[in-house]
Design an enzyme around this catalytic site. Sequence first.
Site, PDB file in Angstrom:
ATOM      1  N   ASP A  91      45.528  88.861  42.355  1.00  0.00           N
ATOM      2  CA  ASP A  91      45.402  87.778  41.730  1.00  0.00           C
ATOM      3  C   ASP A  91      46.821  87.443  41.214  1.00  0.00           C
ATOM      4  O   ASP A  91      47.525  88.009  40.409  1.00  0.00           O
ATOM      5  CB  ASP A  91      44.314  88.085  40.507  1.00  0.00           C
ATOM      6  CG  ASP A  91      44.284  86.965  39.811  1.00  0.00           C
ATOM      7  OD1 ASP A  91      45.042  86.121  39.949  1.00  0.00           O
ATOM      8  OD2 ASP A  91      43.347  87.092  38.850  1.00  0.00           O
ATOM      9  N   VAL A  92      47.420  86.185  41.671  1.00  0.00           N
ATOM     10  CA  VAL A  92      48.973  85.895  41.305  1.00  0.00           C
ATOM     11  C   VAL A  92      49.006  85.648  39.727  1.00  0.00           C
ATOM     12  O   VAL A  92      50.040  85.281  39.306  1.00  0.00           O
ATOM     13  CB  VAL A  92      49.223  84.462  42.350  1.00  0.00           C
ATOM     14  CG1 VAL A  92      49.439  85.102  43.636  1.00  0.00           C
ATOM     15  CG2 VAL A  92      48.564  83.428  42.046  1.00  0.00           C
ATOM     16  N   LYS A 147      53.144  70.349  48.797  1.00  0.00           N
ATOM     17  CA  LYS A 147      52.952  69.279  48.114  1.00  0.00           C
ATOM     18  C   LYS A 147      51.621  69.016  47.629  1.00  0.00           C
ATOM     19  O   LYS A 147      50.628  69.729  48.418  1.00  0.00           O
ATOM     20  CB  LYS A 147      53.405  67.853  48.842  1.00  0.00           C
ATOM     21  CG  LYS A 147      52.720  67.844  50.205  1.00  0.00           C
ATOM     22  CD  LYS A 147      52.182  66.558  50.441  1.00  0.00           C
ATOM     23  CE  LYS A 147      50.924  66.274  49.780  1.00  0.00           C
ATOM     24  NZ  LYS A 147      49.629  66.271  50.619  1.00  0.00           N
ATOM     25  N   HIS A 177      55.302  68.035  55.091  1.00  0.00           N
ATOM     26  CA  HIS A 177      55.137  68.439  56.443  1.00  0.00           C
ATOM     27  C   HIS A 177      55.200  67.284  57.275  1.00  0.00           C
ATOM     28  O   HIS A 177      55.764  67.622  58.751  1.00  0.00           O
ATOM     29  CB  HIS A 177      53.988  69.068  56.909  1.00  0.00           C
ATOM     30  CG  HIS A 177      52.606  68.383  57.011  1.00  0.00           C
ATOM     31  ND1 HIS A 177      51.914  67.771  55.962  1.00  0.00           N
ATOM     32  CD2 HIS A 177      51.893  67.878  58.090  1.00  0.00           C
ATOM     33  CE1 HIS A 177      50.968  67.180  56.288  1.00  0.00           C
ATOM     34  NE2 HIS A 177      50.913  66.957  57.847  1.00  0.00           N
ATOM     35  N   GLU A 215      43.567  57.790  58.577  1.00  0.00           N
ATOM     36  CA  GLU A 215      42.786  58.974  59.309  1.00  0.00           C
ATOM     37  C   GLU A 215      41.244  58.525  59.417  1.00  0.00           C
ATOM     38  O   GLU A 215      40.877  57.807  58.244  1.00  0.00           O
ATOM     39  CB  GLU A 215      42.954  60.350  58.138  1.00  0.00           C
ATOM     40  CG  GLU A 215      44.378  60.617  57.771  1.00  0.00           C
ATOM     41  CD  GLU A 215      44.283  61.848  56.774  1.00  0.00           C
ATOM     42  OE1 GLU A 215      44.084  63.027  57.125  1.00  0.00           O
ATOM     43  OE2 GLU A 215      44.488  61.314  55.480  1.00  0.00           O
ATOM     44  N   ASP A 234      48.248  62.445  47.008  1.00  0.00           N
ATOM     45  CA  ASP A 234      48.052  62.987  48.015  1.00  0.00           C
ATOM     46  C   ASP A 234      48.930  62.510  49.371  1.00  0.00           C
ATOM     47  O   ASP A 234      49.424  63.472  50.207  1.00  0.00           O
ATOM     48  CB  ASP A 234      46.673  63.085  48.716  1.00  0.00           C
ATOM     49  CG  ASP A 234      46.329  64.018  49.802  1.00  0.00           C
ATOM     50  OD1 ASP A 234      46.756  65.290  49.566  1.00  0.00           O
ATOM     51  OD2 ASP A 234      45.728  63.457  50.738  1.00  0.00           O
ATOM     52  N   HIS A 239      54.245  61.751  51.770  1.00  0.00           N
ATOM     53  CA  HIS A 239      54.466  61.396  53.248  1.00  0.00           C
ATOM     54  C   HIS A 239      55.018  59.858  53.359  1.00  0.00           C
ATOM     55  O   HIS A 239      55.813  59.859  54.033  1.00  0.00           O
ATOM     56  CB  HIS A 239      53.198  61.477  54.007  1.00  0.00           C
ATOM     57  CG  HIS A 239      52.646  62.842  53.837  1.00  0.00           C
ATOM     58  ND1 HIS A 239      53.287  64.113  53.641  1.00  0.00           N
ATOM     59  CD2 HIS A 239      51.126  63.390  53.789  1.00  0.00           C
ATOM     60  CE1 HIS A 239      52.804  65.117  53.688  1.00  0.00           C
ATOM     61  NE2 HIS A 239      51.226  64.746  53.555  1.00  0.00           N
TER      62      HIS A 239
HETATM   63  C1  BG6 Z   1      48.109  66.278  53.808  1.00  0.00           C
HETATM   64  C2  BG6 Z   1      47.246  65.777  52.918  1.00  0.00           C
HETATM   65  O1  BG6 Z   1      49.263  66.431  53.319  1.00  0.00           O
HETATM   66  O2  BG6 Z   1      48.078  65.405  54.994  1.00  0.00           O
HETATM   67  C3  BG6 Z   1      45.819  65.495  53.635  1.00  0.00           C
HETATM   68  O3  BG6 Z   1      46.958  66.713  51.659  1.00  0.00           O
HETATM   69  C4  BG6 Z   1      46.077  64.847  54.902  1.00  0.00           C
HETATM   70  O4  BG6 Z   1      44.659  64.789  52.724  1.00  0.00           O
HETATM   71  C5  BG6 Z   1      47.179  65.283  55.681  1.00  0.00           C
HETATM   72  O5  BG6 Z   1      44.972  64.871  55.713  1.00  0.00           O
HETATM   73  C6  BG6 Z   1      47.460  64.664  57.084  1.00  0.00           C
HETATM   74  O6  BG6 Z   1      48.288  65.177  57.676  1.00  0.00           O
HETATM   75  P1  BG6 Z   1      48.294  65.098  59.241  1.00  0.00           P
HETATM   76  O7  BG6 Z   1      49.375  65.889  59.622  1.00  0.00           O
HETATM   77  O8  BG6 Z   1      47.151  65.283  59.683  1.00  0.00           O
HETATM   78  O9  BG6 Z   1      48.793  63.656  59.537  1.00  0.00           O
END
Ligand code: BG6
Length: 488
Positions: A91-92, A147, A177, A215, A234, A239
């Site tokens: 448990d951190v 993030k 990412h 999405e 988010d 991003h």
């Molecule tokens: C994440 C978000 O960082 O990126 C998600 O928290 C989102 O809500 C996702 O679905 C989208 O990533 P990708 O690589 O599928 O475009």
Amino acid sequence: MAQAGISCDIVVFGGTGDLAMRKLLPALYYLHRDGHLHPDTRILALARAQHSLESYGKLVKRHVSQHVARGDFDVVHWEQFAKRLDYLSLDVSQRVAFPRLTKVLSPGTGRVRVFYLATMPGLFAATVQHLSSVGLVDEHARVVLEKPLGESLETANEINDRIGKVFDETRVFRIDHYLGKEAVQNLLALRFGNALFEPLWRNAHIDHVQISVLESVGVENRGDYYDRAGAMRDMVQNHLLQLLCLVAMEAPVHFEPEAVRNEKLKILEALRPITGMDVQDRTVRGQYGAGQHAGERMPAYYFEKKVDHDSNTETFVALKTEVDNWRWAGVPFYLRTGKCMAQRKSEIVIQFKPVPHRLFPRSGDNPENNRLIISLQPDEGIRLSLMAKSPGRGMGLQNVDLNLDFAAAFTRRRWDAYERLLLDVIEGDATLFMRRDEIEAAWRWVDPIIEGWGDFYRSPKPYAAGSWGPDAADSLLERLGHSWLDPR
Ligand code: BG6
């Protein structure tokens, strides 16, 4: 063959979570399979759940086999990979639990240690403090933070301050990412590896820019997190703003962390603020209602699991901004992201200005503008739309596309973003990670919009799941004679 990589311990906090199972462990499996992990590299997963190493191994095997491409999972590699794995139930939030971790990691060996915090940001600061208090943070240790970092400038600063007391900035890897995606790095290659576009890449020739990350899925199982975050925190704060930076930044002197991040920071600082009443004019926030996608019925957002039935959280954002600098003054940048949209599509559209003087008659309704479309997802490619003469009599023009499809151009497997980024962390290369001042500049720009929504724009506009978002997102562009480049 030379021995791969650097021998290290990769410690994944949140080791049973969605991110670990869907992304991190499959990425590590690929790195192992393709010979990028040093033979002595170990992976230690931590989470609260009680697991024996055997039961954890089974869980990971199930997920990895599901999340790597068909044909890429094989038992021989899996069995070697499984030998690297270890699991500790911990448990951190409890300092007393950390000495157990010390036993497994034996500090003072000079080994590189990567602490990957795939947990709620609320746990970041306590986790690193506990790591430090048991002597696990030395000059070879690195921390990776997922993030969104905080929920505002203030909360991000609190987290960064506390982390900064333990890790100096060069050893903090704040991950986005999107920067690990091949297609996103290709944007850098396109801009700075080719002489062709640079002279045109400015307000004299570019009419406007559209950045869309759409999405088709809803919030899936992440309703509890998402309902607090919303699309702005988010997706936009990280991003979309990072994509905007890559489109708009000046060429860095080197492809090295500080040079690249300095240029991105300048763009974040040049973003025109959206404050007060402007949030109504220049932003659109939406929330999906019930609808359909590919013949499947989709529930309204407020009926999703772990979402408040009265939720005002936005699942869609569109906005117009400008980059107030010499290169971009006067060029609208439209950003848009949403869940439960008609299509999964991430793309950047660079719309060029028309020719200064029209020589040829217009053929049909074709706009006589060149357009560069950089597709990031689901297909990766670059399309340049040019005007060409229509066959037959006269000199009527029509659009034709020069099309570069990366899947056809490169037959090698495309790496997942997390593979690239994990390897960068192991090697200590922070070029594709966000520096603290970038995070701050992004929040500084985002915070007033979220505040403005609280004051003037409390209820998001409804849109049907499976559509292209609220009508207001179209009107945002129509005011300047623009429109989203969607196949409608
Ligand atoms: C994440 C978000 O960082 O990126 C998600 O928290 C989102 O809500 C996702 O679905 C989208 O990533 P990708 O690589 O599928 O475009």
